[in-house]
Every structure is written in structure tokens, then in C-alpha cells.
Design an enzyme around this catalytic site. Sequence first.
Site, PDB file in Angstrom:
ATOM      1  N   GLU A   1      -6.632  -3.746  -5.468  1.00 57.06           N
ATOM      2  CA  GLU A   1      -6.602  -3.001  -6.806  1.00 57.06           C
ATOM      3  C   GLU A   1      -5.794  -3.845  -7.734  1.00 57.06           C
ATOM      4  O   GLU A   1      -6.318  -3.806  -8.997  1.00 57.06           O
ATOM      5  CB  GLU A   1      -5.651  -1.799  -6.507  1.00 57.06           C
ATOM      6  CG  GLU A   1      -6.276  -0.669  -5.834  1.00 57.06           C
ATOM      7  CD  GLU A   1      -7.250   0.157  -6.525  1.00 57.06           C
ATOM      8  OE1 GLU A   1      -7.393  -0.068  -7.837  1.00 57.06           O
ATOM      9  OE2 GLU A   1      -7.688   1.386  -5.890  1.00 57.06           O
TER      10      GLU A   1
ATOM     11  N   LYS B   1       1.038  -1.134  -0.067  1.00 57.47           N
ATOM     12  CA  LYS B   1       0.037   0.033   0.065  1.00 57.47           C
ATOM     13  C   LYS B   1       0.780   1.242  -0.057  1.00 57.47           C
ATOM     14  O   LYS B   1       1.920   1.326   0.813  1.00 57.47           O
ATOM     15  CB  LYS B   1      -1.009  -0.224   1.414  1.00 57.47           C
ATOM     16  CG  LYS B   1      -2.189   0.789   1.144  1.00 57.47           C
ATOM     17  CD  LYS B   1      -3.011   0.542   0.193  1.00 57.47           C
ATOM     18  CE  LYS B   1      -4.529   1.199   0.090  1.00 57.47           C
ATOM     19  NZ  LYS B   1      -5.150   0.940   1.542  1.00 57.47           N
ATOM     20  N   HIS B   2       0.740   2.047  -0.890  1.00 53.64           N
ATOM     21  CA  HIS B   2       1.455   3.416  -1.054  1.00 53.64           C
ATOM     22  C   HIS B   2       3.017   3.096  -1.061  1.00 53.64           C
ATOM     23  O   HIS B   2       3.873   3.621  -0.393  1.00 53.64           O
ATOM     24  CB  HIS B   2       1.295   4.201  -0.124  1.00 53.64           C
ATOM     25  CG  HIS B   2      -0.318   4.837   0.116  1.00 53.64           C
ATOM     26  ND1 HIS B   2      -0.691   5.523  -0.908  1.00 53.64           N
ATOM     27  CD2 HIS B   2      -1.293   4.495   0.976  1.00 53.64           C
ATOM     28  CE1 HIS B   2      -1.964   5.753  -1.111  1.00 53.64           C
ATOM     29  NE2 HIS B   2      -2.306   5.079   0.516  1.00 53.64           N
TER      30      HIS B   2
ATOM     31  N   HIS C   1      14.848   5.877  -0.015  1.00 56.16           N
ATOM     32  CA  HIS C   1      14.034   6.920   0.118  1.00 56.16           C
ATOM     33  C   HIS C   1      13.074   7.415  -1.020  1.00 56.16           C
ATOM     34  O   HIS C   1      13.208   6.555  -2.154  1.00 56.16           O
ATOM     35  CB  HIS C   1      15.139   8.187  -0.122  1.00 56.16           C
ATOM     36  CG  HIS C   1      16.071   8.054   1.114  1.00 56.16           C
ATOM     37  ND1 HIS C   1      17.441   8.305   1.177  1.00 56.16           N
ATOM     38  CD2 HIS C   1      15.674   7.980   2.737  1.00 56.16           C
ATOM     39  CE1 HIS C   1      17.810   8.328   2.518  1.00 56.16           C
ATOM     40  NE2 HIS C   1      16.710   8.056   3.101  1.00 56.16           N
TER      41      HIS C   1
END
Length: 534
Positions: A338, A285-286, A534
Site C-alpha cells: 500500500e 499491517k493494521h 493500547h
Amino acid sequence: MAHDQVRVSRALLSVSDKTGLVDFARALAARGIDLVSTGGTHKALKEAGLPVTEVADLTGFPEMMDGRVKTLHPAVHGGLLAVRDNPEHQAALAAHGIGAIDLLVVNLYPFEATIGAGRAYDDCIENIDVGGPAMIRAAAKNHRDVAVVTDVSDYATVLDALEAGNGALTTALRRSLAQKAYARTAAYDAAIANWLAGQLDAEEAAPAPFRAFGGSLGQPLRYGENPHQTAAFYRAPGLVRRGVATARQLQGKELSFNNFNDTDAAYECVAEFDPARAAAVAIIKHANPCGVAEGASLREAYERALACDPTSAFGGIVALNRTLDAEAAARIVEIFTEVIIAPDATEEAVAIVAAKKNLRLLLAGGLPDPRAAGETVRTLSGGLLVQGRDSAVVDDMALKVVTQRQPTDSEFADMRFAYRVAKHVKSNAIVYAKDGATVGIGAGQMSRVDSSRIAAWKAAENAQRLGLPETLAKGAAVASDAFFPFADGLLAAAEAGATAVIQPGGSMRDAEVIAAADAAGLAMVFTGVRHFRH
């Protein structure tokens, strides 16, 4: 005729991809446009019964050197570069008997497909086009007077424009085609340069004084990360790494920008887990894992991954390291998902997923190699950051036990598992794992101790949800993507119930952290390898 319009009287066609060639050329000839062509293109048009002049008849030279030299001649480039309203240019054409070329149709030798197929070095070299890019750049530079077509999908557009313009093409179209032409040659040259860079050893290759990156449009996207941002997906030329960019989409809505990004993160994460050892599932997720697990079957692995954070898993991406089967598919579709991505799927699994018409199912044909070399690229304001991809794998690392207590075999297994996952969690990253499954993940915090507390909180919350008397972190191994700068993050893990720690080491306060681990009765190993993400 308005200055905006340029009539097309003569066209030069030289294409590698002959899709639609004959029909396009026939339509040009029907408009009275003279056709000039080269090699295989000339042969195809001649066999189709079309009137066509061979380039060799213009230049006075035959094709030579296995076709390497055929269009590099003033009779071709003069016809492309001459400015029509420049008297000196027109005088030069007349003096040397050079005819103007108003339309250039070129697509290039299939270099990208050649390297993508893993062909031999010499084959790749022979598929580097020289004359084609030179003609394309010449015509594009002179787009005020010349139209250049580099994509078969533009044939219909050009024919429609010729019909609308009574045999002429507008400045706007010529400029648009020129932009596309330069983008094509730039992407082509980037593919060549980057392939050649891959043939060099590390000392020769890094860092190159110039780098080029390019790609071909895979699909335009509705928007980017947010609705006010434009976006598109581009395929990198010659890319052979399996993943979302190479996968077949069997069903579901069109992938969004965020779908592409998250699905890539999910598949790279699950690829860390060898399918020959165990089935594995990663739920993302994300772009962060919210649950990763191994199991005897994909269904078991999915259920264990889901148990880590079922709330976050809602609307997530599910990646599998083995062929999706019916049992796993039936379980996955029970909650809103999704995207599902897997190497392959059974017919029964495909039918089950088909009942959820908006659920996207991607089959990648294989897993990406987590050890493979490659590069990642990130844009900055006015520049690019380029680095080698993180191809370090914990199974290849020499783990150094730094505490008085030696880890047990099961702790070692869980530490390795947690470190595989931590590699794919945004920094600062803390991952708790037990018995081959994540039980708490803390991601993307500015403080490592906060990531540790979040992961511990997740583990405790899930235990409460399951009606268990103790946090899921009790007896777990904890992985940190970078060293603990202070003992506080490690102590937070100990307080949560972790018994083993894996981290890179290398802090100025390593001795303090080791002493804290010993005082807490923890077993700890150093990897010597950091996994910042990052």
C-alpha cells in the site's frame, strides 16, 4: 433586499499572508466597496494604485509599539460589533463618528511557521497576533451583519457570492465563514498554549488545568476506518517531528484514514533502529508490525522482515530507516504494497516505484527521534486522554540479569532488538527475534500467554513454509511488553525454543517466573520499563 442578504459597503483588510491580496482588493474596489487597511497591507494596496484608507485615519492614533497597537480601538471594533437593526447601536455609531465594517479580511501573524522553524523565544513571542484574533472574534460574533475571511482560499468564494448577490452576502455564507474563523483562532491559540507549555519545566507543566488542541486541514479523506465514517487529516500547528504528517507524497493514490494510521505506526517503529548501525525495515499491517529486520542493505533487511510473515505483509506498509535505493525498491514492488515511507529515495528507486501507479511513495526528509518528548491524544466520550509519548529506548535502560544463566552477547543483541519492536506492537505483545530479525509476533491478545502461543505458532508455521526442520523460534530471544503475571507465558516461550527473555519485571510472582526461567535454562533480564500500547 431580503433580510438574508447583507450588502458589503466597506471592508477592512489586514493580512500577514498577502497571497492574492491585490487582486481580491481590486475586485472589491471595482464593486464600489470602500477599503480600509493597516501597515504592510495598506502599503501593498497603495502601491498597487488602489484607493485605501489607513486604519490610523479612522482611529486618530498612529500605529505604535512596533505595530503591537493599531486596531484595538472603538473605531474598529465598534464598526465590527454594531448590530445593524439595533437603534442604540446605530445611535452610538453616529454619535462617535464610527463607520460600519461589513467585511473583515484577516490572516494572522505566522506563529505556527515561526515555532516550526525553531526560531528564538523572543521571535516566537513577537509573532503572537493580538489585534487580528480580536477583530476576527468580533466579526465572527456579529456574523449576522458582518462577513469575516481568514483564509486566502475563500477569496474566490466571496467574490463569486458578491457577484451572485449583486453586492451582498448570504446568511449561510457568513455563518460558514464565522465558524471557520473561530476554528482558526482556536487552533492558533492552541498552538501558542502548547508551545508555551513546552517552555515550562515538568513541575510547572503537568497537569495543566486547561488544554487546547487544534490543527489545519491537510486533506479531507474519502472515509474513516469504514466507509460509513467521515474523516479528515489535520496537521498540528508548528509540528517539527518527521513522519507521515510532514512527508511529501511523490506518487500513488490519495492516502486513506487507515493508510495514515498504519504508515505512522510503521515509521515510528523503524525509527527505533539507528541507520548508522544498520539498514532496517518494518512491515506493518493494521498498525502492528508483521515483520521487522536489520540487514547490511535495505534489500536484505526487507527480505528478512518479509520472511517473518509474508502472508500478513501482503497489502502492508513498508517503512525504511535509510534512503530507498533501486535494489530495495525492485524487491518491495514484487508484492502488493500500500505505502512505502523512507527518509529519501534515489531517482532510480523513484522510477521503479512509479511503475506501480497506485503504490504511494512518501519521503519524510528524516526520521523521528524515538527519544523526543511529545504527547499523544485520544478522544473519549465527552473528553480527551492526553499522555506523554513513549520515548523510552531500550539502549538507555539498565538491563538487570535476574536468572542464574547470563545471556550471551548475541542473546543480548536479540533481546534489545525484540524489545524495540515490542514497544510498537499492540498489547499484549510478545516478539521473538533472532539475529536481528523478528521470527514470530503475537499482538493484541487479552491473555499474554495467548500472544506468546500465537508468536510461537507463527515462527513454527514460517519454518514449515521454508522447509526448515525446526521452528524459527529455536534459539530466539523473546520480548514481552509487560511483565509475565504467571509463568505460563514464559514457559510457552521456552517450549517454542526461545533461550532468552526480556521483560519489564515487577509482577507479584516475579520470583515464580524467575524460578521457571532457571528451571528451563533460560537467560532473562528485566528492563524496569513497560511498553503497553493500547
